[in-house]
Scaffold this motif. Structure first.
Motif, PDB file in Angstrom:
ATOM      1  N   ASP A  52     -15.588   8.292   4.175  1.00  0.00           N
ATOM      2  CA  ASP A  52     -16.454   7.121   4.255  1.00  0.00           C
ATOM      3  C   ASP A  52     -16.156   6.093   3.174  1.00  0.00           C
ATOM      4  O   ASP A  52     -16.903   5.118   3.035  1.00  0.00           O
ATOM      5  CB  ASP A  52     -17.927   7.548   4.144  1.00  0.00           C
ATOM      6  CG  ASP A  52     -18.371   8.406   5.321  1.00  0.00           C
ATOM      7  OD1 ASP A  52     -18.084   8.028   6.463  1.00  0.00           O
ATOM      8  OD2 ASP A  52     -18.983   9.463   5.087  1.00  0.00           O
ATOM      9  N   ASN A  56     -11.582   3.511   4.671  1.00  0.00           N
ATOM     10  CA  ASN A  56     -11.462   4.798   5.345  1.00  0.00           C
ATOM     11  C   ASN A  56     -10.163   5.543   5.025  1.00  0.00           C
ATOM     12  O   ASN A  56      -9.434   5.960   5.929  1.00  0.00           O
ATOM     13  CB  ASN A  56     -11.596   4.618   6.865  1.00  0.00           C
ATOM     14  CG  ASN A  56     -12.993   4.187   7.277  1.00  0.00           C
ATOM     15  OD1 ASN A  56     -13.982   4.657   6.724  1.00  0.00           O
ATOM     16  ND2 ASN A  56     -13.061   3.282   8.226  1.00  0.00           N
ATOM     17  N   CYS A  81     -14.458   6.262  12.813  1.00  0.00           N
ATOM     18  CA  CYS A  81     -14.673   5.388  11.658  1.00  0.00           C
ATOM     19  C   CYS A  81     -14.943   3.956  12.107  1.00  0.00           C
ATOM     20  O   CYS A  81     -15.851   3.292  11.598  1.00  0.00           O
ATOM     21  CB  CYS A  81     -13.461   5.431  10.730  1.00  0.00           C
ATOM     22  SG  CYS A  81     -13.283   6.966   9.786  1.00  0.00           S
ATOM     23  N   ARG A 117     -24.357   6.843   6.700  1.00  0.00           N
ATOM     24  CA  ARG A 117     -23.819   5.494   6.884  1.00  0.00           C
ATOM     25  C   ARG A 117     -24.916   4.446   7.065  1.00  0.00           C
ATOM     26  O   ARG A 117     -24.729   3.287   6.694  1.00  0.00           O
ATOM     27  CB  ARG A 117     -22.867   5.490   8.084  1.00  0.00           C
ATOM     28  CG  ARG A 117     -21.606   6.325   7.932  1.00  0.00           C
ATOM     29  CD  ARG A 117     -20.692   5.798   6.831  1.00  0.00           C
ATOM     30  NE  ARG A 117     -20.095   4.528   7.161  1.00  0.00           N
ATOM     31  CZ  ARG A 117     -18.833   4.374   7.570  1.00  0.00           C
ATOM     32  NH1 ARG A 117     -18.045   5.435   7.696  1.00  0.00           N
ATOM     33  NH2 ARG A 117     -18.354   3.176   7.833  1.00  0.00           N
TER      34      ARG A 117
END
Length: 288
Positions: A52, A56, A81, A117
């Motif tokens: 993350d 990436n 991603c 995220r």
């Protein structure tokens, strides 16, 4: 208001799309308001560290890992991603996100990754907690899975800020541990190694059925690994990869059809040998 549904695996995503379409006729407006994204990367195996990080860099590490395994798309990690980056993009900043998940290890890791995220926008996050039976018929009877998912559509509920924070921290812990495999037991993730998985494979092959029928098919072995306590669903590409590695090390024998037997099992003519059927896995003596 746009709603973005996230679910692990393309077969499950296809069933969810059908469930949404069956709920009401799909018009251009409703299609733009309801989107389904399949998170395809199996996070139970392979490296996670830096997955993350900005740019990436971890995706390149995971791409290199998956390249060692046949039958896996080269863009698997990058696609996930990119999907998560798009969720954070300004265009989707106001969209509701619904995470569909079972108690399977891969689903639980995907849930934690999404919570991490989107942890700064907790008001967007919702979930639907599925039972294993809801997706159990995807391969043999997808219509039943679609019907089950349609019934669950009203069950989407907000995830509390406290739970989002906890799940995001657990994802960070999994990344930091960066194990070769991740086992889900007693609501806790622990790291494992390929050696652990290989030992379980050899135990199962050594105990399989009768000496006159020692060969195990890949799908049977995958099911037996779960029953034997692997702690995660071992996908067929990973099973085949480990079988090839063990065969190269002289630990087992592989037939041309990739059925496996423990080294030292009685030889059998591959023209007459029959793999044990998937249903025979229930009769195996499995170590725990």
């Amino acid at each position: 208001m746009t709603t973005i549904h996230l679910i692990h695996g393309e077969p499950a995503a296809a069933a969810l799309r059908q469930a949404l379409q069956a709920r009401q006729p799909m018009t251009a407006a409703s299609a733009s308001a309801e989107r389904v994204i399949a998170l395809a990367d199996d996070l139970t195996v392979g490296p996670l560290r830096d997955i993350d990080a900005e740019g990436n860099p971890g995706a390149a590490q995971r791409a290199a890992f998956w390249q060692r395994i046949d039958g896996v798309p080269a863009t698997l990690a990058q696609d996930d991603c990119a999907a998560l980056v798009a969720l954070e993009d300004e265009n989707d900043a106001n969209a509701h996100v619904v995470i569909w998940h079972t108690h399977d290890a891969a689903d639980q890791l995907a849930l934690r990754r999404v919570c991490y995220r989107l942890r700064n926008a907790p008001q967007r996050l919702n979930e639907v907690r599925l039972a294993a039976a809801d997706l159990a018929t995807l391969a043999d009877n997808p219509g039943e899975a679609v019907a089950r998912l349609q019934v669950r559509l009203p069950d989407a509920a907000p995830i509390s800020v406290l739970r989002i924070t906890r799940l995001a921290l657990e994802w960070q812990e999994a990344k930091f541990a960066n194990g070769e495999t991740r086992r889900w037991r007693d609501n806790t993730f622990t790291s494992g190694t390929w050696a652990d998985l290989d030992a379980l494979i050899l135990d199962i092959l050594g105990e399989a059925a009768a000496p006159s029928e020692p060969w195990l098919a890949c799908d049977t072995l995958g099911a037996a690994l779960v029953r034997g306590g692997a702690g995660f669903t071992v996908g067929e590409p990973v099973v085949l990869w480990r079988l090839r590695e063990l065969a190269a090390a002289g630990e087992l024998r592989l037939r041309d059809d990739l059925c496996a037997a423990r080294t030292g099992a009685p030889a059998q003519d591959p023209r007459t040998a029959r793999p044990i059927s998937v249903h025979a896995a229930a009769h195996l003596s499995l170590s725990r």
